[in-house]
Design an enzyme around this catalytic site. Structure first.
Site, PDB file in Angstrom:
ATOM      1  N   LYS A 262     -69.119  25.676 -11.107  1.00 38.68           N
ATOM      2  CA  LYS A 262     -67.899  26.373 -10.687  1.00 38.68           C
ATOM      3  C   LYS A 262     -67.555  25.926  -9.276  1.00 38.68           C
ATOM      4  O   LYS A 262     -68.361  26.075  -8.357  1.00 38.68           O
ATOM      5  CB  LYS A 262     -68.075  27.893 -10.720  1.00 38.68           C
ATOM      6  CG  LYS A 262     -66.768  28.612 -10.414  1.00 38.68           C
ATOM      7  CD  LYS A 262     -66.918  30.096 -10.328  1.00 38.68           C
ATOM      8  CE  LYS A 262     -65.546  30.725 -10.140  1.00 38.68           C
ATOM      9  NZ  LYS A 262     -64.814  30.164  -8.981  1.00 38.68           N
ATOM     10  N   GLU A 393     -71.497  28.307  -5.956  1.00 35.12           N
ATOM     11  CA  GLU A 393     -70.852  29.600  -6.165  1.00 35.12           C
ATOM     12  C   GLU A 393     -71.228  30.186  -7.519  1.00 35.12           C
ATOM     13  O   GLU A 393     -71.319  31.395  -7.681  1.00 35.12           O
ATOM     14  CB  GLU A 393     -69.336  29.456  -6.067  1.00 35.12           C
ATOM     15  CG  GLU A 393     -68.603  30.788  -6.179  1.00 35.12           C
ATOM     16  CD  GLU A 393     -67.099  30.617  -6.333  1.00 35.12           C
ATOM     17  OE1 GLU A 393     -66.400  31.641  -6.333  1.00 35.12           O
ATOM     18  OE2 GLU A 393     -66.647  29.474  -6.458  1.00 35.12           O
ATOM     19  N   HIS A 689     -40.709  44.062 -33.111  1.00 35.33           N
ATOM     20  CA  HIS A 689     -41.380  45.330 -33.418  1.00 35.33           C
ATOM     21  C   HIS A 689     -42.798  45.013 -33.894  1.00 35.33           C
ATOM     22  O   HIS A 689     -42.981  44.182 -34.791  1.00 35.33           O
ATOM     23  CB  HIS A 689     -40.638  46.092 -34.510  1.00 35.33           C
ATOM     24  CG  HIS A 689     -39.196  46.401 -34.172  1.00 35.33           C
ATOM     25  ND1 HIS A 689     -38.792  47.631 -33.721  1.00 35.33           N
ATOM     26  CD2 HIS A 689     -38.074  45.625 -34.216  1.00 35.33           C
ATOM     27  CE1 HIS A 689     -37.481  47.609 -33.509  1.00 35.33           C
ATOM     28  NE2 HIS A 689     -37.022  46.404 -33.801  1.00 35.33           N
ATOM     29  N   GLY A 743     -36.350  50.689 -24.145  1.00 34.20           N
ATOM     30  CA  GLY A 743     -35.284  49.702 -23.979  1.00 34.20           C
ATOM     31  C   GLY A 743     -33.919  50.318 -24.203  1.00 34.20           C
ATOM     32  O   GLY A 743     -32.902  49.720 -23.857  1.00 34.20           O
ATOM     33  N   HIS A 748     -41.731  55.598 -24.865  1.00 37.09           N
ATOM     34  CA  HIS A 748     -42.908  55.531 -25.718  1.00 37.09           C
ATOM     35  C   HIS A 748     -44.134  55.829 -24.856  1.00 37.09           C
ATOM     36  O   HIS A 748     -44.234  55.323 -23.730  1.00 37.09           O
ATOM     37  CB  HIS A 748     -43.067  54.142 -26.340  1.00 37.09           C
ATOM     38  CG  HIS A 748     -41.937  53.754 -27.238  1.00 37.09           C
ATOM     39  ND1 HIS A 748     -41.522  52.445 -27.404  1.00 37.09           N
ATOM     40  CD2 HIS A 748     -41.122  54.498 -28.024  1.00 37.09           C
ATOM     41  CE1 HIS A 748     -40.521  52.403 -28.253  1.00 37.09           C
ATOM     42  NE2 HIS A 748     -40.251  53.638 -28.639  1.00 37.09           N
ATOM     43  N   ARG A 814     -33.581  44.364 -26.004  1.00 33.57           N
ATOM     44  CA  ARG A 814     -32.828  45.200 -26.929  1.00 33.57           C
ATOM     45  C   ARG A 814     -31.378  44.704 -26.960  1.00 33.57           C
ATOM     46  O   ARG A 814     -30.862  44.174 -25.966  1.00 33.57           O
ATOM     47  CB  ARG A 814     -32.862  46.675 -26.519  1.00 33.57           C
ATOM     48  CG  ARG A 814     -34.251  47.275 -26.391  1.00 33.57           C
ATOM     49  CD  ARG A 814     -35.115  47.117 -27.652  1.00 33.57           C
ATOM     50  NE  ARG A 814     -34.584  47.743 -28.827  1.00 33.57           N
ATOM     51  CZ  ARG A 814     -34.868  48.990 -29.224  1.00 33.57           C
ATOM     52  NH1 ARG A 814     -35.685  49.737 -28.506  1.00 33.57           N
ATOM     53  NH2 ARG A 814     -34.359  49.461 -30.337  1.00 33.57           N
TER      54      ARG A 814
END
Length: 868
Positions: A262, A393, A689, A743, A748, A814
């Site tokens: 890393k 590291e 949806h 929207g 919700h 929307r």
């Protein structure tokens, strides 16, 4: 009002010259239709330090919906006697106010352009910019970081279709004769870069010069789709980069992993195309000026068309990367660890080990400052032990067989020896010896839409750094602390309060552990990070649960047919499968981008496409694995749209799942990568949806949905009152919840739950909560299904918690004229002052930059519902 309408109408026409001069497939400058981040403090001004044919400074003022622009060869002067030439150029779009980068060779204005200054302005008298511009006599008052006070702009005469003006300082007490601000402060206010590079003049090759190697020939499929014209455009195809998750060794227990060193430096992505190079940070900032040696070294790979991912590091005498050494004159290298594109082929979908093999072949002959990431042999524990012995590291764990997937996921894990954290600087204390130096930094991390104080950082500075930080931060001092529950911090010598500042800068600190009250223990300053925004500084919590061994998200198994449960009179799941084996993802090509989908605001299909692209890092995690139902408006929101559950004619790479409903089986789209969202945008699928459950467990929802809609007779204040009561009810049960706008007019509220709950349990709990709400507010709400008995009260419907029911996806558009977005909220925002109309396609991206992803807690799960 009529004047305002004329200004908005003419703004687009006034950008015709700007558009005509630029090829937006060549330059990274914003096109006129790109939405701009709006300022809340009044009209904006910016100054670009532009190294084109010659170095000059471009002053731009926001007037009538555009940036009216002047080129000032010597830059602005603080001496009223110094009247400088200012040549008016073409108007620029408002989105240009945040532009910084290199305009490529062959493009109009080629060369580096730094965002040298930014701020707000007004005129004297106030609010007369449009009228003064028309008269040719502007008196402006600038409120910036480097320019403060009044300036005059006086038109003299037109020359070659460009009007000449004079720019000089007003005598208002802020003048400073003998002070050259361009010399004292040459740096960008965005990146901190100072040096610029003009356009490269390519000389004609003589017979004694060796011809440059020709780029490798692209594949037939690549040529058919159109050649990528610039390295910047090639980078845009593969952004954003893949990110890792902080984890403990235990997280690697159930999968096969490869381990790499890393590196502690600057993340960088490089593109090579046609002999040209682009080198950018993770956030898209140009790094060629800051690391010129690395930029030049990449030209050794110029015979290829490719994109590589890596880390720019500075090495200590033992060859270990140290972030705090960057820019200090020590040896710097670009350590490359992944390959995204090679000679016309997008290779991100290939397994990790295949990409590594191709990368090794590509880099077989490179020399420093280019290098390939070092691999570490052994298990996770053995690799981390090696890193500890060598003073590194930590190590990166990368899952065998995994693709390169944009955004943060669990296929790459960070295993650290020493903890470090990126923190936002929110204040400082002065040095106790009365020298103009910083004593310690006050730092914070982001929690939702607020800053959480994380402690003082008092060590790790040189004397020079203490002076530079004190001077830098003094410009941003504010009266009130930006952190919640700010402690009383005082200078021990003078008994003075700390100085609080606007969170503008990011520091990297090393530390030993987090305390129980959320403070850093033994933090040490390592340096500033100009590649990160303060809003990205969230507390990293290491993952300890194992990552499930899979064949990767792009290698799906065949069909398993089983009989499911019955829910609401239909078969819950009779068959579940993907429709085809996954294939590498082709770039999604926008078609008919000019088609207007939101006529009132003039927003086009290209605007929607760009919006979905930008919010993909936030939407994809929320949608991943969930079947979708789509609402499409191919002719715009002014014409009728239509719902679609089943989809046909999808591309080979798009994931779908076949679900058996009452009488038929339908293939649903499943979003599992940014390209899926772009494909939906190209289908004019504005509203998405989503199911509450995922394909792997369709009968088990991930959350309980509370859908609050005021209805035709209710008011939004009533809705806020009910939502607040619902939150109190849930908190009494020690349940976390996440609100979002629908929207439209509703809200919700989602309660994330642990795996194993059924839809029946979710629905029963929602019924119980709504019944309690109706009892508390009998005049406002009811659970009565009969419309005749509701008497105008808000109907609390728990039936959204059923198999196959959906909820509007977070960040989904929307189909209303102002292009609203279903936007996650912090509960502190759910007050009578909340206005859902503020969250639109134009504003949500800026909001995400400011508050981050507030929907993440809804995906956390882990909560058990109380029994009835």
């Amino acid at each position: 009002m009529a004047t305002s309408r004329r200004s908005k109408t003419s703004a687009r026409a006034r950008l015709g010259t700007y558009r005509a001069k630029r090829d937006f497939s060549l330059t990274s400058e914003p096109a006129p239709e790109v939405p701009a981040l709006r300022s809340e403090g009044g009209p904006i001004f910016v100054v670009h330090k532009h190294d084109a044919t010659r170095l000059h400074y471009d002053l731009r003022l926001e007037i009538d919906g555009v940036l009216v622009s002047w080129a000032i060869p010597k830059g602005p002067s603080h001496d009223p006697a110094d009247k400088r030439l200012a040549v008016q150029t073409e108007d620029h779009p408002l989105a240009y106010a945040s532009f910084e980068g290199r305009i490529p060779e062959g493009a109009y204005g080629a060369g580096d352009s730094l965002l040298w200054e930014e701020g707000t302005f007004d005129t004297v008298p106030s609010g007369q910019a449009s009228e003064q511009l028309a008269r040719g006599r502007l008196h402006v008052v600038l409120h910036g970081q480097k320019l403060e006070g009044g300036w005059h702009l006086i038109r003299t005469r037109p020359v070659s279709k460009k009007a000449q003006w004079l720019c000089f300082k007003a005598k208002d007490g802020t003048e400073r004769p003998g002070y050259d601000v361009t010399v004292e402060h040459p740096e960008s206010v965005k990146s901190g870069q100072s040096a610029t590079r003009g356009p490269v003049r390519r000389t004609r090759r003589t017979t004694t010069q060796r011809a440059a190697p020709r780029p490798a020939r692209a594949s037939r499929s690549s040529r058919a789709k159109g050649k990528v014209r610039t390295p910047e455009a090639l980078l845009a195809k593969v952004f954003p980069p893949m990110l890792a998750t902080l984890a403990q060794v235990e997280a690697t227990a159930d999968a096969d992993w490869r381990f790499e060193v890393k590196y502690d430096g600057f993340r960088a992505i490089a593109a090579l195309q046609g002999g040209s190079i682009a080198l950018q940070s993770r956030s898209g900032n140009d790094l060629s000026l800051r690391f010129p040696a690395i930029f030049r070294a990449l030209e050794s790979l110029g015979e290829h068309e490719g994109v590589v991912d890596g880390e720019i590091v500075a090495l200590d005498p033992k060859g270990r990367s140290r972030f705090q050494l960057l820019g200090k004159g020590v040896e710097e290298r670009f350590v490359i660890f992944d390959l995204l594109w090679l000679d016309g082929e997008d290779v991100r979908a290939l397994p990790l080990e295949e990409r590594r093999a191709r990368l090794e072949r590509l880099l077989a002959r490179v020399k420093p400052p280019l290098a390939i990431a070092e691999q570490v042999e052994g298990s996770a524990k053995q690799s981390l032990a090696q890193a500890r012995r060598r003073g590194l590291e930590g190590v990166m764990a990368k899952r065998v067989g995994s693709p390169y997937t944009p955004g943060r996921g669990a296929d790459w894990l960070k295993l650290k020896v020493q903890a470090n954290q990126e923190v936002a600087i929110v204040g400082f204390t002065p040095m106790a010896n009365e020298r103009p130096e910083l004593g310690s930094l006050l730092v914070a991390v982001r929690e939702g839409d607020t800053w959480r104080y994380a402690g003082k950082v008092g060590t790790g500075y040189s004397t020079k750094t203490r002076r530079e930080l004190r001077e830098l931060l003094t410009r941003d001092v504010v009266k009130k602390p930006p952190v919640k529950d700010a402690p009383l911090v005082r200078d021990a010598l003078h008994n003075e309060d700390a100085f609080w500042v606007k969170p503008r800068y990011v520091a990297q600190v090393a530390f030993t552990e987090w305390t129980d009250d959320g403070r850093l223990r033994h933090p040490s300053f390592q340096g500033l990070r100009t590649d990160k925004r303060p809003e990205e500084c969230v507390r990293e919590k290491p993952r300890s649960t194992p990552v499930r061994a899979t064949r990767g998200p792009h290698r799906r198994t065949g069909t398993k047919v089983r009989q499911g449960k019955r829910a609401a009179g239909r078969t819950a799941v009779a068959r579940k499968q993907t429709t085809r084996a996954s294939r590498p993802v082709a770039p999604v090509v926008l078609t008919h981008g000019e088609r207007v989908l939101f006529p009132e605001k003039g927003l086009t299909k290209a605007d929607v496409f760009a919006y979905f692209r930008d919010v993909a890092p936030f939407m994809v995690p929320a949608l991943e694995g969930r079947p979708l139902t789509l609402q499409q408006w191919p002719r715009g929101v002014g014409e009728p749209g239509f719902f679609r559950q089943g989809v046909q004619g999808t591309p080979d790479w798009l994931t779908t799942v076949c679900i058996h409903h009452e009488a038929r089986s339908l293939p649903h789209v499943v979003v599992d990568r940014p390209e899926s969202l772009l494909w939906l945008a190209n289908q004019s699928a504005l509203t998405l949806h989503v199911w509450s459950s995922r394909v792997a467990h369709l009968e088990a929802p991930d959350w309980v949905v509370f859908d609050l809609d005021p209805g035709p007779a209710g008011t939004f204040d009533d809705l806020i009152q009910l939502a607040t009561s619902l939150r109190r009810y849930l908190e009494r049960l020690e349940l976390t919840s996440v609100p979002k706008t629908s929207g439209k007019r509703g809200l919700h509220v989602l309660v994330p739950i642990a795996p194993g709950h059924t839809y029946e349990q979710a629905r029963a709990f929602a019924h119980k909560a709504f019944e309690a709400l109706a009892i508390e507010h009998p005049e406002l709400a009811t659970t009565e299904r009969s419309k005749a008995r509701r008497q105008g009260r808000l109907y609390l419907d728990a039936e959204q918690n059923a198999w196959g029911k959906t909820v509007v996806a977070p960040y989904s558009l929307r189909a209303l004229p102002h292009a609203p977005v279903s936007t996650p909220l912090a509960w502190s925002e759910v007050t009578p002052r909340l206005d859902p109309k503020r969250f639109t396609l134009d504003t949500v991206r800026r909001r995400l930059d400011k508050v981050g992803d507030l929907f993440t807690p809804a995906l956390a799960g882990g909560q058990m519902l109380p029994s009835a």
